[in-house]
Design a protein around this motif. Sequence first.
Motif, mmCIF file in Angstrom:
data_model
loop_
_atom_site.group_PDB
_atom_site.id
_atom_site.type_symbol
_atom_site.label_atom_id
_atom_site.label_comp_id
_atom_site.label_asym_id
_atom_site.label_seq_id
_atom_site.Cartn_x
_atom_site.Cartn_y
_atom_site.Cartn_z
ATOM 1 N N ASP A 187 -1.787 5.037 15.877
ATOM 2 C CA ASP A 187 -2.647 3.845 15.915
ATOM 3 C C ASP A 187 -1.785 2.608 16.193
ATOM 4 O O ASP A 187 -1.665 1.722 15.353
ATOM 5 N N SER A 215 -1.629 4.865 8.366
ATOM 6 C CA SER A 215 -2.722 5.691 7.843
ATOM 7 C C SER A 215 -3.324 6.630 8.888
ATOM 8 O O SER A 215 -4.115 7.504 8.553
ATOM 9 N N ILE A 263 3.195 -1.835 10.008
ATOM 10 C CA ILE A 263 2.740 -1.956 8.612
ATOM 11 C C ILE A 263 1.754 -0.856 8.218
ATOM 12 O O ILE A 263 1.393 -0.753 7.066
ATOM 13 N N ASP A 264 1.294 -0.066 9.182
ATOM 14 C CA ASP A 264 0.190 0.848 8.875
ATOM 15 C C ASP A 264 0.458 2.250 9.419
ATOM 16 O O ASP A 264 0.565 2.450 10.627
ATOM 17 N N GLU A 279 6.121 -4.323 0.814
ATOM 18 C CA GLU A 279 6.718 -5.659 0.868
ATOM 19 C C GLU A 279 5.646 -6.624 1.392
ATOM 20 O O GLU A 279 4.916 -6.282 2.330
ATOM 21 N N GLY A 333 -10.652 0.693 3.118
ATOM 22 C CA GLY A 333 -9.769 0.221 2.058
ATOM 23 C C GLY A 333 -9.511 -1.274 2.158
ATOM 24 O O GLY A 333 -10.078 -1.957 3.014
ATOM 25 N N VAL A 369 1.614 -14.376 6.001
ATOM 26 C CA VAL A 369 0.797 -14.436 7.226
ATOM 27 C C VAL A 369 0.040 -15.751 7.207
ATOM 28 O O VAL A 369 -0.524 -16.102 6.170
ATOM 29 N N LEU A 371 3.701 -6.556 11.834
ATOM 30 C CA LEU A 371 3.934 -7.897 11.283
ATOM 31 C C LEU A 371 5.401 -8.198 11.520
ATOM 32 O O LEU A 371 6.265 -7.389 11.158
HETATM 33 N N1 ATP Z 1 2.774 -5.967 4.006
HETATM 34 C C1 ATP Z 1 1.840 -6.863 4.322
HETATM 35 N N2 ATP Z 1 2.052 -8.182 4.138
HETATM 36 C C2 ATP Z 1 1.096 -9.076 4.448
HETATM 37 N N3 ATP Z 1 -0.095 -8.772 4.963
HETATM 38 C C3 ATP Z 1 -0.368 -7.474 5.169
HETATM 39 C C4 ATP Z 1 0.589 -6.450 4.847
HETATM 40 N N4 ATP Z 1 0.061 -5.261 5.152
HETATM 41 C C5 ATP Z 1 -1.158 -5.504 5.638
HETATM 42 N N5 ATP Z 1 -1.425 -6.834 5.659
HETATM 43 C C6 ATP Z 1 -2.657 -7.484 6.135
HETATM 44 O O1 ATP Z 1 -3.749 -6.623 5.902
HETATM 45 C C7 ATP Z 1 -4.359 -6.231 7.134
HETATM 46 C C8 ATP Z 1 -4.801 -4.791 7.052
HETATM 47 O O2 ATP Z 1 -3.665 -3.954 6.872
HETATM 48 P P1 ATP Z 1 -3.611 -2.438 7.334
HETATM 49 O O3 ATP Z 1 -3.691 -2.374 8.827
HETATM 50 O O4 ATP Z 1 -2.439 -1.785 6.686
HETATM 51 O O5 ATP Z 1 -4.911 -1.854 6.670
HETATM 52 P P2 ATP Z 1 -6.264 -1.388 7.317
HETATM 53 O O6 ATP Z 1 -6.734 -2.335 8.357
HETATM 54 O O7 ATP Z 1 -7.110 -1.138 6.126
HETATM 55 O O8 ATP Z 1 -5.835 -0.139 8.091
HETATM 56 P P3 ATP Z 1 -6.445 1.302 8.183
HETATM 57 O O9 ATP Z 1 -7.891 1.274 7.791
HETATM 58 O O10 ATP Z 1 -6.181 1.650 9.612
HETATM 59 O O11 ATP Z 1 -5.580 2.057 7.223
HETATM 60 C C9 ATP Z 1 -3.304 -6.485 8.205
HETATM 61 O O12 ATP Z 1 -3.866 -6.783 9.449
HETATM 62 C C10 ATP Z 1 -2.545 -7.675 7.644
HETATM 63 O O13 ATP Z 1 -3.201 -8.869 8.017
#
Ligand code: ATP
Length: 371
Positions: A249, A264, A261-262, A161, A37, A165, A256
């Motif tokens: 995980d 999943s 933040i995650d 939210e 994603g 970053v 953050l």
């Molecule tokens: N709320 C947020 N505000 C700003 N940046 C964010 C936010 N959420 C996620 N990010 C950025 O996006 C990146 C990926 O987010 P996240 O870990 O939720 O997704 P992912 O890596 O696709 O996770 P997974 O595949 O394990 O679901 C984070 O490392 C961060 O840098």
Amino acid sequence: MAALPRVNGPKLIPFGKSAGERCDIGFIKQLGEGSSGYVWKVRIDGDVYALKMRADVAQFKCPGYDPDHYEELLDFLKQCRDLKEACGYTEADINEEKSQFSRESRAYGRLKECNREDLSVKCYGYIQLDGTNEKELAEKGVYDWSRWDGPKEPVMAIVKEYIEVPDKTQDEVQDGVQEEPLIHCRSWLSENDDEEEDEEEDERRLKEYRFQMHKRSWQNKEHLFQEKDIPQMMEDLHSLHKLGIWVGDIKPENYLHGKIIDFSSSLTMPAFSMDPRIDGPSSSTGGTFDRAELNHVIREYYKYCLPEKENKYEMVIKPRYQTRFPKRTPVFHSRDRPCLLRPLFRWYTTASKERQGWQEQRFEGRGTVGL
Ligand SMILES: Nc1ncnc2c1ncn2[C@@H]1O[C@H](COP(=O)(O)OP(=O)(O)OP(=O)(O)O)[C@@H](O)[C@H]1O
């Protein structure tokens, strides 16, 4: 539009004042890309959010679990109506646990219903992307949704939210040290090669290289959490467990400003694969797993960011991972039904062994975690 997932337990509400109506999404820039994603900074009705999007494809990413074993168990359960009834799960409940979107939705749903939204980055609900959104994203280079063959799964998005970053760290935060190509390592070694074949020396230099890489990577992680956040992170994790949410995980990149933040990979009770009666990883094991991971994150933080300081936050991790066989008697344990037990026990013992192997591999060379 209904709150999701449509099964027992907590649910996430649709986003927006008139829930279900089409939202105009302005895609500003990509913040991250995960296993299947994308996370984008977006503008909706004049406000900025982080939008986490993925096709709602069934996946099962429980730590230490081989999907084949899970599927085997699932097939087995499908045949055992009485067993499902005894445990109170429907097939929909079980299948829902394979969706990462549902896993996140359930965790955020639980936080909202318990009024504990302070335990993570705030979540405002979900949106289902339409063709126009997908087309716009495709024009921006986002078109691979890792859909499987078969029906076209919708792209589901969770509105969170937005947290600022620093731009330059984005790539490094995403890639992490583990992905550092071996080729870098080789070229680094050959630059320092004095042509003498000395394995011990190579080993030492490789270690030094890895240390420097880790250190460099940690230097870009100040926005994830800082020392002052650690006690709160530990308390938050404990509170999540008390609410029946196992994160699954815990890693620096999933924080953050000290907030998770995650979700999943999370499991929120009632969860089939966390139910002690099914003898999957019991709730205590899930908690142990999260705590071991957080322990490791904190250790690494002190090692690479504050080497001169003492880590005061060492948690005691009980050796639950080594429990080979269920101590509790599963509800379906019956002498009259030995045929039910065989495949389940085979699944349990194999999964158990794999869990242990996985555990050893994960913490290899990282000191004693007490597991
Ligand atoms: N709320 C947020 N505000 C700003 N940046 C964010 C936010 N959420 C996620 N990010 C950025 O996006 C990146 C990926 O987010 P996240 O870990 O939720 O997704 P992912 O890596 O696709 O996770 P997974 O595949 O394990 O679901 C984070 O490392 C961060 O840098």
